[in-house]
Write an enzyme that holds these catalytic residues in place. Structure first.
Site, short mmCIF file in Angstrom:
data_model
loop_
_atom_site.label_atom_id
_atom_site.label_comp_id
_atom_site.label_asym_id
_atom_site.label_seq_id
_atom_site.Cartn_x
_atom_site.Cartn_y
_atom_site.Cartn_z
N ASP A 44 0.82 -1.21 0.00
CA ASP A 44 0.00 0.00 0.00
C ASP A 44 0.86 1.26 0.00
O ASP A 44 2.03 1.24 0.39
CB ASP A 44 -0.92 0.01 1.22
CG ASP A 44 -2.28 -0.59 0.94
OD1 ASP A 44 -2.54 -0.92 -0.23
OD2 ASP A 44 -3.07 -0.73 1.88
N LYS A 67 -3.18 3.08 -2.18
CA LYS A 67 -4.53 3.34 -1.70
C LYS A 67 -4.44 4.52 -0.75
O LYS A 67 -4.01 4.40 0.39
CB LYS A 67 -5.12 2.15 -0.96
CG LYS A 67 -5.18 0.87 -1.76
CD LYS A 67 -6.18 0.91 -2.90
CE LYS A 67 -7.58 0.80 -2.42
NZ LYS A 67 -8.55 0.75 -3.54
N MET A 188 -9.18 9.56 8.39
CA MET A 188 -9.58 10.06 7.07
C MET A 188 -10.67 11.14 7.19
O MET A 188 -11.62 11.16 6.42
CB MET A 188 -10.06 8.91 6.18
CG MET A 188 -8.99 7.86 5.93
SD MET A 188 -9.60 6.36 5.10
CE MET A 188 -10.38 5.51 6.48
#
Length: 269
Positions: A44, A67, A188
């Site tokens: 990732d 990602k 996030m």
């Protein structure tokens, strides 16, 4: 061996490995061993390059499958096909993820798809960013005087067909956090900080302490200590961006007081 069973024809294996928040020294011993054994590594975007350089075996196939929220990403279905194909070809596959595979890392989705293909996989936990972020500030997530529990929640909603416009009921979460004395750790959430602030203020006081930590555990980490009523303004003034973790709760009162005492919000570690 029963060759009528499709799983009996699979000679490879797959492990989902958490690489931790970024600092290579926070990698677990079990994770390091899994990386060293891999013939194929699907890595990732948030995994520290130093980890791959230090532990990947010579000749291992390394595939970067970025990602990261807000950026162009490798389609999840493509990653899952790569994993399944490599295992069926007899490879020892490691899906290397930032943080922990089972905390907002889509590890659950990948395990489901592997099982549907007749592949059982193992999971190696990693230190999740939400834990590492506050630890770098010398702050706990729980405290007998301030927080009886902690909630990990994503600020980035699932998109696409059938997805809810805002699956998180921030107002209900705020009320619960206030009544049950919980720390909120929001992953996030930077891009939606204005909305999160507005909704949480329906259940939490404006002076509730907040910290926003970017690049947790890395040398270029920076953070702000502010209040819920100034969450969005604080992020904008400091120029913080993803990847960052937002922490909300009274466990931060000591941090806020300490940083006020030295005259300004502190940046860096």
């Amino acid at each position: 061996m029963n060759n009528d069973n499709p799983t009996s024809l699979i000679s490879g294996r797959c492990t989902l490995v958490g690489a931790g928040p970024g600092d290579p020294e926070l990698l677990t011993i079990k994770a390091a061993k899994a990386i060293q054994a891999a013939t194929v590594l699907l890595v990732d975007d948030l995994v520290n390059d130093q980890i791959v350089q230090a532990y990947a075996r010579p000749g291992a196939r390394i595939v970067h499958v970025g990602k990261r929220g807000g950026c162009k990403s490798t389609p999840q279905a493509f990653i899952e096909r790569l994993m399944i194909t490599a295992v069926r070809e007899g490879e020892t596959v490691v899906r290397l993820k930032g943080g922990d595979p089972f905390i907002f890392g889509r590890g659950g989705e990948e395990v489901e798809h592997l099982r549907e293909a007749g592949i059982e996989c193992t999971v190696v936990n990693g230190i999740t960013a939400g834990l590492a972020a506050v630890t770098t500030l010398g702050v706990p997530l729980t405290h007998r005087d301030h927080a009886q529990g902690v909630v990990f929640v994503t600020g980035h909603a699932k998109t696409g067909a059938g997805a809810a416009e805002d699956p998180t009921d921030w107002r209900a979460l705020a009320a619960t956090a206030y009544n049950a004395r919980l720390t909120l750790v929001i992953y996030m959430g930077v891009s939606g900080a204005a909305h999160i602030e507005r909704e949480l203020l329906h259940g939490l006081p404006a002076d509730t302490p907040v910290a926003v930590i970017q690049h947790a555990s890395l040398p270029h980490q920076k953070h702000i200590a502010t209040t819920l009523g100034r969450l969005q303004d604080g992020i904008a003034e400091a120029g913080l961006a993803s990847p960052a973790v937002i922490v909300v709760g009274d466990v931060l009162r000591g941090l806020a007081a300490a940083e006020t005492a030295v005259g300004a919000t502190r940046f860096g570690t």
